[in-house]
Design a protein around this motif. Sequence first.
Motif, PDB file in Angstrom:
ATOM      1  N   GLU A 122      36.765  33.651  44.277  1.00  0.00           N
ATOM      2  CA  GLU A 122      37.304  33.693  45.754  1.00  0.00           C
ATOM      3  C   GLU A 122      37.232  32.284  46.370  1.00  0.00           C
ATOM      4  O   GLU A 122      36.281  31.684  46.207  1.00  0.00           O
ATOM      5  CB  GLU A 122      36.586  34.485  46.726  1.00  0.00           C
ATOM      6  CG  GLU A 122      36.991  34.618  48.064  1.00  0.00           C
ATOM      7  CD  GLU A 122      36.367  35.682  48.896  1.00  0.00           C
ATOM      8  OE1 GLU A 122      37.111  35.635  50.169  1.00  0.00           O
ATOM      9  OE2 GLU A 122      35.622  36.382  48.682  1.00  0.00           O
ATOM     10  N   SER A 123      38.408  31.646  46.685  1.00  0.00           N
ATOM     11  CA  SER A 123      38.333  30.475  47.346  1.00  0.00           C
ATOM     12  C   SER A 123      39.614  30.290  48.391  1.00  0.00           C
ATOM     13  O   SER A 123      40.749  30.606  47.963  1.00  0.00           O
ATOM     14  CB  SER A 123      38.639  29.329  45.963  1.00  0.00           C
ATOM     15  OG  SER A 123      38.863  28.050  46.596  1.00  0.00           O
ATOM     16  N   ARG A 124      39.269  29.567  49.672  1.00  0.00           N
ATOM     17  CA  ARG A 124      40.128  29.524  50.458  1.00  0.00           C
ATOM     18  C   ARG A 124      41.058  30.610  50.933  1.00  0.00           C
ATOM     19  O   ARG A 124      42.199  30.446  51.065  1.00  0.00           O
ATOM     20  CB  ARG A 124      41.052  28.211  50.072  1.00  0.00           C
ATOM     21  CG  ARG A 124      40.157  26.889  50.203  1.00  0.00           C
ATOM     22  CD  ARG A 124      40.899  25.606  50.372  1.00  0.00           C
ATOM     23  NE  ARG A 124      41.687  25.231  49.145  1.00  0.00           N
ATOM     24  CZ  ARG A 124      43.006  25.406  49.080  1.00  0.00           C
ATOM     25  NH1 ARG A 124      43.862  25.860  50.068  1.00  0.00           N
ATOM     26  NH2 ARG A 124      43.540  25.076  47.821  1.00  0.00           N
ATOM     27  N   GLY A 125      40.476  31.813  50.757  1.00  0.00           N
ATOM     28  CA  GLY A 125      41.132  32.973  51.158  1.00  0.00           C
ATOM     29  C   GLY A 125      41.949  33.766  49.855  1.00  0.00           C
ATOM     30  O   GLY A 125      42.412  34.648  50.301  1.00  0.00           O
ATOM     31  N   ASP A 126      42.093  33.001  48.957  1.00  0.00           N
ATOM     32  CA  ASP A 126      42.537  33.670  47.620  1.00  0.00           C
ATOM     33  C   ASP A 126      41.472  34.642  46.831  1.00  0.00           C
ATOM     34  O   ASP A 126      40.208  33.865  46.814  1.00  0.00           O
ATOM     35  CB  ASP A 126      43.160  32.711  46.640  1.00  0.00           C
ATOM     36  CG  ASP A 126      44.282  32.058  47.434  1.00  0.00           C
ATOM     37  OD1 ASP A 126      44.986  32.636  48.293  1.00  0.00           O
ATOM     38  OD2 ASP A 126      44.824  30.755  46.821  1.00  0.00           O
ATOM     39  N   GLN A 127      41.837  35.597  46.372  1.00  0.00           N
ATOM     40  CA  GLN A 127      40.996  36.582  45.634  1.00  0.00           C
ATOM     41  C   GLN A 127      41.837  36.779  44.430  1.00  0.00           C
ATOM     42  O   GLN A 127      42.812  37.102  44.110  1.00  0.00           O
ATOM     43  CB  GLN A 127      40.627  37.805  46.303  1.00  0.00           C
ATOM     44  CG  GLN A 127      39.854  37.212  47.676  1.00  0.00           C
ATOM     45  CD  GLN A 127      39.495  38.441  48.527  1.00  0.00           C
ATOM     46  OE1 GLN A 127      40.422  39.563  48.180  1.00  0.00           O
ATOM     47  NE2 GLN A 127      38.613  38.658  49.306  1.00  0.00           N
ATOM     48  N   LEU A 128      40.505  36.666  43.181  1.00  0.00           N
ATOM     49  CA  LEU A 128      41.136  37.450  41.852  1.00  0.00           C
ATOM     50  C   LEU A 128      40.000  38.075  41.341  1.00  0.00           C
ATOM     51  O   LEU A 128      38.889  37.486  41.316  1.00  0.00           O
ATOM     52  CB  LEU A 128      41.574  36.274  40.912  1.00  0.00           C
ATOM     53  CG  LEU A 128      42.436  36.749  39.679  1.00  0.00           C
ATOM     54  CD1 LEU A 128      43.379  35.929  39.102  1.00  0.00           C
ATOM     55  CD2 LEU A 128      41.188  36.552  38.564  1.00  0.00           C
ATOM     56  N   THR A 129      40.311  39.331  40.852  1.00  0.00           N
ATOM     57  CA  THR A 129      39.048  40.032  40.131  1.00  0.00           C
ATOM     58  C   THR A 129      39.575  40.021  38.531  1.00  0.00           C
ATOM     59  O   THR A 129      40.454  40.640  38.268  1.00  0.00           O
ATOM     60  CB  THR A 129      38.952  41.216  40.844  1.00  0.00           C
ATOM     61  OG1 THR A 129      38.469  41.063  42.162  1.00  0.00           O
ATOM     62  CG2 THR A 129      37.888  42.173  40.081  1.00  0.00           C
ATOM     63  N   PHE A 130      38.500  39.763  37.615  1.00  0.00           N
ATOM     64  CA  PHE A 130      38.636  40.064  36.412  1.00  0.00           C
ATOM     65  C   PHE A 130      37.899  41.437  36.062  1.00  0.00           C
ATOM     66  O   PHE A 130      36.560  41.253  36.170  1.00  0.00           O
ATOM     67  CB  PHE A 130      38.044  38.777  35.338  1.00  0.00           C
ATOM     68  CG  PHE A 130      38.183  39.161  34.119  1.00  0.00           C
ATOM     69  CD1 PHE A 130      39.565  39.092  33.380  1.00  0.00           C
ATOM     70  CD2 PHE A 130      37.160  39.550  33.050  1.00  0.00           C
ATOM     71  CE1 PHE A 130      39.731  39.415  32.024  1.00  0.00           C
ATOM     72  CE2 PHE A 130      37.461  39.769  31.729  1.00  0.00           C
ATOM     73  CZ  PHE A 130      38.509  39.655  31.195  1.00  0.00           C
ATOM     74  N   ALA A 131      38.593  42.297  35.807  1.00  0.00           N
ATOM     75  CA  ALA A 131      38.009  43.864  35.673  1.00  0.00           C
ATOM     76  C   ALA A 131      37.496  44.089  34.186  1.00  0.00           C
ATOM     77  O   ALA A 131      36.892  45.113  34.109  1.00  0.00           O
ATOM     78  CB  ALA A 131      38.966  44.688  36.199  1.00  0.00           C
ATOM     79  N   GLY A 132      37.465  43.196  33.303  1.00  0.00           N
ATOM     80  CA  GLY A 132      37.287  43.750  31.939  1.00  0.00           C
ATOM     81  C   GLY A 132      37.625  45.011  31.647  1.00  0.00           C
ATOM     82  O   GLY A 132      38.969  45.205  31.705  1.00  0.00           O
TER      83      GLY A 132
END
Length: 299
Positions: A218-228
């Motif tokens: 998470e950075s500056r309102g952006d989000q990404l999840t690596f879910a394995g």
Amino acid sequence: MSVDNVSQLDELVPSRYAVQVGDIEVLVISDGVLPITSSTLATNARSAELSSWLDDMFLPRDVVDWPLNVVVVRTGGRTILVDAGLGVEFPDFPRAGQTVHRLEAAGIDPGSVTDVVLTHLHMDHIGGLLTDGLKARLRPDLRVHLATAEAEFWEKPDFSQTVMPRPIPDVLRRTATQFLNDYRGQLRPFETEYEVAPGVLISRTGGHTPGHSIVRLESRGDQLTFAGDAVFAVGFDNPEWQNGFEHDPAEATRVRVELLRELAATGGALVATHLPFPSVCHVATAGDVFRCVPATWDF
């Protein structure tokens, strides 16, 4: 332009894809593909239902190619490798184990990696770290982040709820043991969650394995999840279908549904190990199930 000419300029089929998450640089890298018996994708589904899904997805009914993705995260002067692919010690799987070569192709020296985050200790996530010649190139102060529960599980693993091809449990056990022996001095175990760098949070989910973890960026309102391995391609249409590699199938199902609901609500991007490369997508709800909405490639 001929194939030969294209290959001299760049890969004919790209094996890396860059994503910007606020100030965090993310590189999704394909480790290749791993053949897997199709029935392993849904051990609790009726054969006819699984066959119908495979047909709808234009996939073979007997053996499918399972994508393998790893991620490199760059932020705050840190280079973080999330999982390491299969490695080259498994000759029966010649189209996987490409991470080391593809790191180099992307201009990433293994010696520049400051941290490794492991979602779990299955061989297709740690094998790259066991590749001959690689360990000598890694930093002596490399930090390897892993859930405490995962390391403890592999001291005496329980396969009683899995449905794997007969040789696989022994190979998984041997590979995990070798990894723990080789890297024990560099392990940085955590209990529930740990912030590796600003905006890079590992969270233990359990389910797939007792210490299975995901990585949230998470950075500056952006989000990404690596879910394995919390989410597989079949899990959008059929989140209740259980994978043969899940050590606690019921808990893995709960984790998968909860994570997909969360991502559908937040709109955050998703990347997972076994989704088709480059894997970057968003999650939408479709009644009681979900849809994978692929991100538009940004060239």
